[in-house]
Motif scaffolding. Structure first.
Motif, PDB file in Angstrom:
ATOM      1  N   ASN A 266       8.564  -4.116 -13.279  1.00  0.00           N
ATOM      2  CA  ASN A 266       9.789  -3.324 -13.352  1.00  0.00           C
ATOM      3  C   ASN A 266       9.468  -1.837 -13.395  1.00  0.00           C
ATOM      4  OD1 ASN A 266       9.221  -2.488 -16.005  1.00  0.00           O
ATOM      5  ND2 ASN A 266      10.179  -4.304 -16.854  1.00  0.00           N
ATOM      6  N   ASP A 267      10.522  -1.023 -13.347  1.00  0.00           N
ATOM      7  CA  ASP A 267      10.349   0.421 -13.288  1.00  0.00           C
ATOM      8  C   ASP A 267       9.775   1.013 -14.570  1.00  0.00           C
ATOM      9  OD1 ASP A 267      11.246   0.506 -10.703  1.00  0.00           O
ATOM     10  OD2 ASP A 267      13.316   0.952 -11.244  1.00  0.00           O
ATOM     11  N   SER A 268       9.820   0.269 -15.680  1.00  0.00           N
ATOM     12  CA  SER A 268       9.316   0.815 -16.931  1.00  0.00           C
ATOM     13  C   SER A 268       7.820   0.577 -17.114  1.00  0.00           C
ATOM     14  CB  SER A 268      10.093   0.224 -18.112  1.00  0.00           C
ATOM     15  OG  SER A 268       9.850  -1.163 -18.197  1.00  0.00           O
ATOM     16  N   ALA A 269       7.183  -0.127 -16.200  1.00  0.00           N
ATOM     17  CA  ALA A 269       5.740  -0.356 -16.299  1.00  0.00           C
ATOM     18  C   ALA A 269       5.009   0.977 -16.136  1.00  0.00           C
ATOM     19  CB  ALA A 269       5.288  -1.337 -15.224  1.00  0.00           C
ATOM     20  N   PRO A 270       3.966   1.206 -16.924  1.00  0.00           N
ATOM     21  CA  PRO A 270       3.194   2.442 -16.769  1.00  0.00           C
ATOM     22  C   PRO A 270       2.660   2.555 -15.340  1.00  0.00           C
ATOM     23  CG  PRO A 270       2.476   1.216 -18.706  1.00  0.00           C
ATOM     24  CD  PRO A 270       3.418   0.333 -17.959  1.00  0.00           C
ATOM     25  N   ARG A 271       2.697   3.764 -14.809  1.00  0.00           N
ATOM     26  CA  ARG A 271       2.282   3.992 -13.415  1.00  0.00           C
ATOM     27  C   ARG A 271       1.028   4.857 -13.391  1.00  0.00           C
ATOM     28  NH1 ARG A 271       3.587   7.572  -9.145  1.00  0.00           N
ATOM     29  NH2 ARG A 271       4.661   8.919 -10.628  1.00  0.00           N
ATOM     30  N   ILE A 272       0.029   4.374 -12.688  1.00  0.00           N
ATOM     31  CA  ILE A 272      -1.216   5.116 -12.499  1.00  0.00           C
ATOM     32  C   ILE A 272      -1.285   5.543 -11.047  1.00  0.00           C
ATOM     33  CG2 ILE A 272      -3.734   4.962 -12.499  1.00  0.00           C
ATOM     34  CD1 ILE A 272      -3.481   2.890 -14.761  1.00  0.00           C
ATOM     35  N   VAL A 273      -1.521   6.823 -10.807  1.00  0.00           N
ATOM     36  CA  VAL A 273      -1.678   7.349  -9.453  1.00  0.00           C
ATOM     37  C   VAL A 273      -3.174   7.537  -9.211  1.00  0.00           C
ATOM     38  CG1 VAL A 273      -1.253   9.323  -7.933  1.00  0.00           C
ATOM     39  CG2 VAL A 273       0.564   8.492  -9.452  1.00  0.00           C
TER      40      VAL A 273
ATOM     41  N   VAL B 235      -0.165   0.549  -9.830  1.00  0.00           N
ATOM     42  CA  VAL B 235      -0.999   1.592  -9.232  1.00  0.00           C
ATOM     43  C   VAL B 235      -0.316   2.123  -7.984  1.00  0.00           C
ATOM     44  CG1 VAL B 235      -3.203   2.075  -8.100  1.00  0.00           C
ATOM     45  CG2 VAL B 235      -3.140   0.615 -10.128  1.00  0.00           C
ATOM     46  N   ASP B 236      -0.216   3.436  -7.895  1.00  0.00           N
ATOM     47  CA  ASP B 236       0.201   4.094  -6.658  1.00  0.00           C
ATOM     48  C   ASP B 236      -1.052   4.687  -6.027  1.00  0.00           C
ATOM     49  OD1 ASP B 236       2.827   3.482  -7.097  1.00  0.00           O
ATOM     50  OD2 ASP B 236       3.470   5.518  -7.545  1.00  0.00           O
ATOM     51  N   ALA B 237      -1.535   4.077  -4.951  1.00  0.00           N
ATOM     52  CA  ALA B 237      -2.687   4.588  -4.219  1.00  0.00           C
ATOM     53  C   ALA B 237      -2.155   5.597  -3.204  1.00  0.00           C
ATOM     54  CB  ALA B 237      -3.418   3.455  -3.531  1.00  0.00           C
TER      55      ALA B 237
ATOM     56  N   ASN C  30       0.955   0.045  -4.799  1.00  0.00           N
ATOM     57  CA  ASN C  30       1.782   0.638  -3.751  1.00  0.00           C
ATOM     58  C   ASN C  30       0.932   1.668  -3.021  1.00  0.00           C
ATOM     59  OD1 ASN C  30       4.303  -0.615  -4.656  1.00  0.00           O
ATOM     60  ND2 ASN C  30       4.039   0.708  -6.438  1.00  0.00           N
ATOM     61  N   GLY C  31       0.822   1.550  -1.709  1.00  0.00           N
ATOM     62  CA  GLY C  31       0.057   2.506  -0.922  1.00  0.00           C
ATOM     63  C   GLY C  31       0.978   3.501  -0.240  1.00  0.00           C
ATOM     64  N   ARG C  32       0.547   4.763  -0.237  1.00  0.00           N
ATOM     65  CA  ARG C  32       1.363   5.804   0.386  1.00  0.00           C
ATOM     66  C   ARG C  32       0.453   6.870   0.978  1.00  0.00           C
ATOM     67  NH1 ARG C  32       4.815   9.727  -3.054  1.00  0.00           N
ATOM     68  NH2 ARG C  32       3.577   8.702  -4.640  1.00  0.00           N
ATOM     69  N   LEU C  33       0.649   7.180   2.252  1.00  0.00           N
ATOM     70  CA  LEU C  33      -0.091   8.230   2.936  1.00  0.00           C
ATOM     71  C   LEU C  33       0.870   9.387   3.190  1.00  0.00           C
ATOM     72  CD1 LEU C  33      -2.842   8.944   4.257  1.00  0.00           C
ATOM     73  CD2 LEU C  33      -1.878   8.086   6.398  1.00  0.00           C
TER      74      LEU C  33
END
Length: 145
Positions: A4-11, A38-40, A87-90
């Motif tokens: 969910n959106d409340s999970a800690p996010r690591i970039v 993880v946001d890669a 999640n991958g994002r370029l």
């Protein structure tokens, strides 16, 4: 894992280097420990033209090559059974600026360090250095394994 959106996010910054792969692996392990995602994030820039006038350049091939390299690194580093959501994002832009923007509301920013130093670093500044100085969240700098 709860995604969910409340999970800690690591970039994490991804650029195809050995330190980038080490940073991605570290971020995934940490996300698993804290129940996060993880946001890669990768950044690409079109080639720079120097001279009196910059020609109009179609950057489609540059973007496609960057996207292929980005997805290949994610696939090779993460494999088929990744224990957390990634999640991958370029993004088009300078790597430090892209990562700092992506990490604005993150729990943590993870970047690799290629270990380049001396004169080059003094002139240009490294991405990891810029992130450590300007990030709004804690920064972990990972050296190649």
């Amino acid at each position: 894992m709860d995604t969910n959106d409340s999970a800690p996010r690591i970039v994490v910054g991804v650029d195809g280097s050995p330190s980038s792969g080490a940073a991605l692996r570290w971020a995934v392990r940490q996300a698993g420990l804290i129940g996060g995602t993880v946001d890669a994030v990768g950044a690409w820039e079109p080639p720079v033209a120097y001279g009196w006038s910059a020609p109009v350049v179609d950057t489609t091939l540059d973007e496609e090559a960057a996207r292929r390299a980005f997805t290949t690194e994610l696939r090779e580093v993460l494999g088929d059974a990744c224990p957390v959501k990634v999640n991958g994002r370029l993004v088009l832009g300078h790597p430090a600026a892209v990562l700092l923007e992506a990490a604005n509301d993150a729990e943590l920013l993870v970047v690799g360090n290629r270990g380049r130093g001396g004169f080059v670093r003094a002139m240009l500044g490294s991405v990891s250095q810029q992130c450590a100085l300007h990030a709004t969240c804690p920064v972990v700098i990972v050296r190649p394994e």
